[in-house]
Design an enzyme around this catalytic site. Structure first.
Site, PDB file in Angstrom:
ATOM      1  N   ASP A  84     -57.859  -9.489 -35.797  1.00 47.22           N
ATOM      2  CA  ASP A  84     -58.010 -10.697 -35.089  1.00 47.22           C
ATOM      3  C   ASP A  84     -57.777 -10.035 -33.480  1.00 47.22           C
ATOM      4  O   ASP A  84     -56.912  -9.097 -33.352  1.00 47.22           O
ATOM      5  CB  ASP A  84     -57.229 -11.769 -35.230  1.00 47.22           C
ATOM      6  CG  ASP A  84     -57.028 -12.785 -34.193  1.00 47.22           C
ATOM      7  OD1 ASP A  84     -58.254 -13.429 -34.026  1.00 47.22           O
ATOM      8  OD2 ASP A  84     -56.173 -13.394 -34.047  1.00 47.22           O
TER       9      ASP A  84
ATOM     10  N   ASP B  50     -53.118 -13.560 -37.053  1.00 47.36           N
ATOM     11  CA  ASP B  50     -51.706 -14.025 -36.847  1.00 47.36           C
ATOM     12  C   ASP B  50     -51.953 -15.554 -37.246  1.00 47.36           C
ATOM     13  O   ASP B  50     -50.924 -16.317 -36.880  1.00 47.36           O
ATOM     14  CB  ASP B  50     -51.453 -13.988 -35.143  1.00 47.36           C
ATOM     15  CG  ASP B  50     -52.308 -14.589 -34.531  1.00 47.36           C
ATOM     16  OD1 ASP B  50     -53.710 -14.387 -34.394  1.00 47.36           O
ATOM     17  OD2 ASP B  50     -51.968 -15.616 -33.729  1.00 47.36           O
TER      18      ASP B  50
ATOM     19  N   ASP C 234     -56.849 -12.456 -30.159  1.00 46.71           N
ATOM     20  CA  ASP C 234     -55.842 -13.275 -29.658  1.00 46.71           C
ATOM     21  C   ASP C 234     -54.628 -13.444 -30.556  1.00 46.71           C
ATOM     22  O   ASP C 234     -54.542 -13.917 -31.779  1.00 46.71           O
ATOM     23  CB  ASP C 234     -56.073 -14.562 -29.339  1.00 46.71           C
ATOM     24  CG  ASP C 234     -57.244 -14.514 -28.009  1.00 46.71           C
ATOM     25  OD1 ASP C 234     -56.583 -14.331 -27.065  1.00 46.71           O
ATOM     26  OD2 ASP C 234     -58.301 -14.698 -28.371  1.00 46.71           O
TER      27      ASP C 234
END
Length: 214
Positions: free
Chosen positions: A9, A161, A11
């Site tokens: 991922d 995250d 961001d």
């Protein structure tokens, strides 16, 4: 044995963009009809999944796609100021040297990602960059990646995250590593049963090595 592809991922996992995203969403609060988030609000939101966050913030569901598009456009103005997660560049270099093909699957825009990678001379580290604009359907982006690049789910590890990263990986039968240095807290990430839940970037080397053998 062929090395598994490691997808990241963007961001919160590779780039420290949380403060920028909070600033942007607060600026857009009047236009989209929700309350600005304080530092205490953000900390509380870290323990919620994506749908719970939207319900808590009282963002009209019909406006969510337009809000996401505006956030990405605004991020384009701040991308020059964003920095990598501390320690992640060394981890990426280590994985690359070990022969792991690396990629990015994100809901951010390709332009934002490529600008960031160019700024930190990371554009040659990643073999794949795939993006999609959906909040809840990240599994569609992963499926599209698997189909276009002709990989089987068992050949891929996904690192993210947020709880939605774990859900997307499980929906596509891809192994998943959750990291607590981004948005969601480790407490809520663990509840979604990732293959690993990590606190520091350097722990990725051992976790990916373990999943490589499975």
């Amino acid at each position: 044995m062929n090395r598994k592809v490691v997808l990241f991922d963007f961001d919160g996992t590779l780039v420290d963009s949380l403060e920028a995203i909070v600033r942007i969403t607060n600026r857009l609060s009047g236009e989209f009809g929700y309350q600005k988030a304080t530092a205490e609000d953000v900390e509380a939101l870290r323990n919620l999944n994506s749908m719970q966050i939207i319900k808590t913030a009282k963002v009209p569901l019909a406006k969510v796609p337009f809000l996401l598009q505006m956030v990405k456009l605004e991020l384009n103005q701040e991308i020059q100021n964003l920095k990598p997660i501390a320690g992640i560049i060394d981890v990426l270099a280590d994985l690359k040297s070990k022969g792991y093909p690396l990629g990015i699957v994100t809901s951010n825009s390709q332009d934002n990602v490529k600008t960031f990678l160019h700024n930190y001379d990371l554009h040659e580290v990643f073999s794949f960059v795939h993006s999609g604009s959906t909040l809840f359907g990240k599994s569609k982006v992963i499926k599209k990646f698997l189909r276009q690049e002709k990989f089987l789910p068992e050949e891929v590890i996904y690192v993210g995250d947020e709880t939605r990263d774990i859900e997307a990986a499980k929906n596509t039968r891809v192994q998943v590593i959750a990291v607590s240095w981004g948005f969601n807290s480790k407490e809520v990430l663990v509840k979604h049963n990732p293959d690993f839940a990590l606190d520091r970037p350097e722990e990725l080397i051992a976790a990916i090595g373990h999943l490589q053998q499975s």
